[in-house]
Design a protein around this motif. Structure first.
Motif, mmCIF file in Angstrom:
data_model
loop_
_atom_site.group_PDB
_atom_site.id
_atom_site.type_symbol
_atom_site.label_atom_id
_atom_site.label_comp_id
_atom_site.label_asym_id
_atom_site.label_seq_id
_atom_site.Cartn_x
_atom_site.Cartn_y
_atom_site.Cartn_z
ATOM 1 N N ASN A 83 0.864 -1.239 -0.200
ATOM 2 C CA ASN A 83 -0.034 -0.151 -0.064
ATOM 3 C C ASN A 83 0.729 1.255 0.060
ATOM 4 O O ASN A 83 0.534 2.346 -0.412
ATOM 5 C CB ASN A 83 -0.960 0.014 1.277
ATOM 6 C CG ASN A 83 -2.133 -1.062 1.189
ATOM 7 O OD1 ASN A 83 -2.517 -1.388 -0.179
ATOM 8 N ND2 ASN A 83 -2.609 -1.684 2.422
ATOM 9 N N ASP A 143 3.526 1.214 -1.494
ATOM 10 C CA ASP A 143 4.369 1.171 -2.828
ATOM 11 C C ASP A 143 5.945 0.873 -2.634
ATOM 12 O O ASP A 143 6.699 1.324 -3.108
ATOM 13 C CB ASP A 143 4.296 2.540 -3.794
ATOM 14 C CG ASP A 143 3.016 2.526 -4.364
ATOM 15 O OD1 ASP A 143 2.324 1.362 -4.592
ATOM 16 O OD2 ASP A 143 2.564 3.759 -4.761
ATOM 17 N N VAL A 181 -3.131 -8.037 -8.452
ATOM 18 C CA VAL A 181 -3.928 -6.830 -8.133
ATOM 19 C C VAL A 181 -3.068 -5.670 -8.286
ATOM 20 O O VAL A 181 -3.414 -4.660 -8.690
ATOM 21 C CB VAL A 181 -5.028 -7.229 -7.060
ATOM 22 C CG1 VAL A 181 -5.523 -5.772 -6.666
ATOM 23 C CG2 VAL A 181 -5.913 -8.266 -7.508
ATOM 24 N N TYR A 182 -2.035 -5.774 -7.424
ATOM 25 C CA TYR A 182 -1.179 -4.701 -7.149
ATOM 26 C C TYR A 182 -0.466 -4.195 -8.471
ATOM 27 O O TYR A 182 -0.552 -3.056 -8.911
ATOM 28 C CB TYR A 182 -0.104 -4.764 -6.120
ATOM 29 C CG TYR A 182 1.019 -3.893 -6.114
ATOM 30 C CD1 TYR A 182 0.779 -2.692 -5.268
ATOM 31 C CD2 TYR A 182 2.218 -3.991 -6.857
ATOM 32 C CE1 TYR A 182 1.733 -1.695 -5.343
ATOM 33 C CE2 TYR A 182 3.328 -3.024 -6.632
ATOM 34 C CZ TYR A 182 2.983 -1.883 -5.977
ATOM 35 O OH TYR A 182 3.803 -0.987 -5.872
ATOM 36 N N LYS A 211 -1.588 -4.731 -11.519
ATOM 37 C CA LYS A 211 -2.533 -4.353 -12.782
ATOM 38 C C LYS A 211 -2.845 -3.068 -12.198
ATOM 39 O O LYS A 211 -3.289 -2.129 -13.164
ATOM 40 C CB LYS A 211 -3.477 -5.287 -12.623
ATOM 41 C CG LYS A 211 -3.349 -6.721 -13.216
ATOM 42 C CD LYS A 211 -4.337 -7.548 -13.594
ATOM 43 C CE LYS A 211 -3.972 -8.841 -14.250
ATOM 44 N NZ LYS A 211 -4.761 -10.125 -14.253
ATOM 45 N N SER A 212 -3.130 -2.711 -10.759
ATOM 46 C CA SER A 212 -3.252 -1.239 -10.533
ATOM 47 C C SER A 212 -2.381 -0.287 -10.955
ATOM 48 O O SER A 212 -2.746 0.952 -11.246
ATOM 49 C CB SER A 212 -3.818 -1.235 -9.146
ATOM 50 O OG SER A 212 -2.746 -1.370 -8.323
ATOM 51 N N GLU A 213 -1.158 -0.852 -10.697
ATOM 52 C CA GLU A 213 0.083 0.075 -10.977
ATOM 53 C C GLU A 213 -0.058 0.413 -12.651
ATOM 54 O O GLU A 213 0.407 1.375 -13.062
ATOM 55 C CB GLU A 213 1.320 -0.602 -10.773
ATOM 56 C CG GLU A 213 1.585 -0.598 -9.110
ATOM 57 C CD GLU A 213 1.776 0.862 -8.467
ATOM 58 O OE1 GLU A 213 2.607 1.783 -9.102
ATOM 59 O OE2 GLU A 213 0.925 1.233 -7.568
ATOM 60 N N ARG A 228 -2.590 0.509 -14.496
ATOM 61 C CA ARG A 228 -3.685 1.243 -14.750
ATOM 62 C C ARG A 228 -3.021 2.856 -14.439
ATOM 63 O O ARG A 228 -3.504 3.716 -15.166
ATOM 64 C CB ARG A 228 -4.933 0.926 -14.025
ATOM 65 C CG ARG A 228 -5.754 0.002 -14.650
ATOM 66 C CD ARG A 228 -6.970 -0.193 -14.229
ATOM 67 N NE ARG A 228 -7.291 -0.516 -12.834
ATOM 68 C CZ ARG A 228 -6.963 -1.721 -12.418
ATOM 69 N NH1 ARG A 228 -7.194 -2.633 -13.273
ATOM 70 N NH2 ARG A 228 -7.022 -2.107 -11.019
ATOM 71 N N LYS A 229 -2.526 3.014 -13.368
ATOM 72 C CA LYS A 229 -2.067 4.228 -12.964
ATOM 73 C C LYS A 229 -1.138 4.880 -13.933
ATOM 74 O O LYS A 229 -1.147 6.204 -14.428
ATOM 75 C CB LYS A 229 -1.198 4.177 -11.634
ATOM 76 C CG LYS A 229 -2.188 3.952 -10.155
ATOM 77 C CD LYS A 229 -1.421 4.287 -9.192
ATOM 78 C CE LYS A 229 -1.839 3.566 -7.883
ATOM 79 N NZ LYS A 229 -0.861 3.353 -6.758
ATOM 80 N N SER A 242 -2.942 5.928 -17.024
ATOM 81 C CA SER A 242 -3.699 7.378 -16.891
ATOM 82 C C SER A 242 -2.662 8.213 -16.903
ATOM 83 O O SER A 242 -2.983 9.419 -17.570
ATOM 84 C CB SER A 242 -4.197 7.181 -15.548
ATOM 85 O OG SER A 242 -5.395 6.223 -15.350
#
Length: 217
Positions: A59, A61, A202-203, A205-207, A209-210, A213
């Motif tokens: 969380n 990073d 999950v971590y 893939k969220s990175e 996406r960030k 963006s």
């Protein structure tokens, strides 16, 4: 001499050698039980505390701290995550494939030698029964060739022959119990590895996406 005579002569050797075989099997069974018990004991971890610490690092990073943490933990899930962290630069899809391969490798290591317990648990009673049958054949043969036939000769032989069945069950029952217990531990560890894989993916893939963006901005 026909085939029946040949087999009968072999059977008249008796079932004593079966007892030695069962004793050797029991020693092997106990050795495997001790080996696997030590393996699972050394690889157990407080799962809730492990996940809590891991997610805290992720969380923030702080992958370096997370990597350092899993390096100190001796459990299949920690080794799996260490492999994932070491390949984190390759992207989520590549890491997912690497984790699948690592899970298979760790599961193979956990299940190694359990086949010995499964085989002994399933077959030791039959080996003991085989020894009993050989002993009964010998007992009846001794009665038939005795100068003064006495039923006690048969009864003594049968009672000695039944020892083989009892020893077979004595080898099989602990082996089956241990096999079922260790299989349950394997399932527990596999579930932990799957959960650890999900957390890391999950971590990642969220990175991703960030980063996507930020690239669009």
């Amino acid at each position: 001499m026909n085939i029946t005579e040949i087999l009968k002569n072999l059977a008249l050797v008796g079932g004593e050698w079966i007892l030695y075989l069962l004793i050797l099997s029991s020693v092997l069974s106990v050795a495997v039980m001790i080996y696997k018990a030590l393996y699972f004991y050394r690889n157990q971890v407080s799962w809730d505390a492990f996940v809590e610490m891991l997610t805290a690092f992720m969380n923030k990073d702080d992958i370096e701290a997370a990597t350092s943490y899993v390096q100190r933990i001796s459990t299949p899930a920690a080794r799996l995550l260490l492999t994932g962290f070491q390949n984190i630069d390759k992207g989520a899809e590549a890491v997912e494939e690497i984790l699948i391969g690592k899970r298979i490798s760790e599961k193979f290591r956990m299940e190694s030698k359990l086949v010995i317990l499964g085989t002994l648990g399933n077959n030791a009673p039959f080996i003991g029964l085989f020894g009993t049958v050989l002993g009964i054949i010998k007992a009846f043969h001794d009665l038939a060739t005795s100068q003064s036939p006495n039923p006690s000769v048969v009864m003594t032989g049968v009672s000695e022959a039944l020892v083989a069945t009892a020893v077979g069950l004595l080898v099989a029952i602990p082996a089956v119990i241990a096999y079922n217990y260790f299989q349950r531990r394997v399932k527990e560890f596999v579930t932990q590895m799957e959960a650890a894989s999900k957390i890391l993916l999950v971590y990642l893939k969220s990175e991703d996406r960030k980063n996507s963006s930020h690239a669009r901005i």
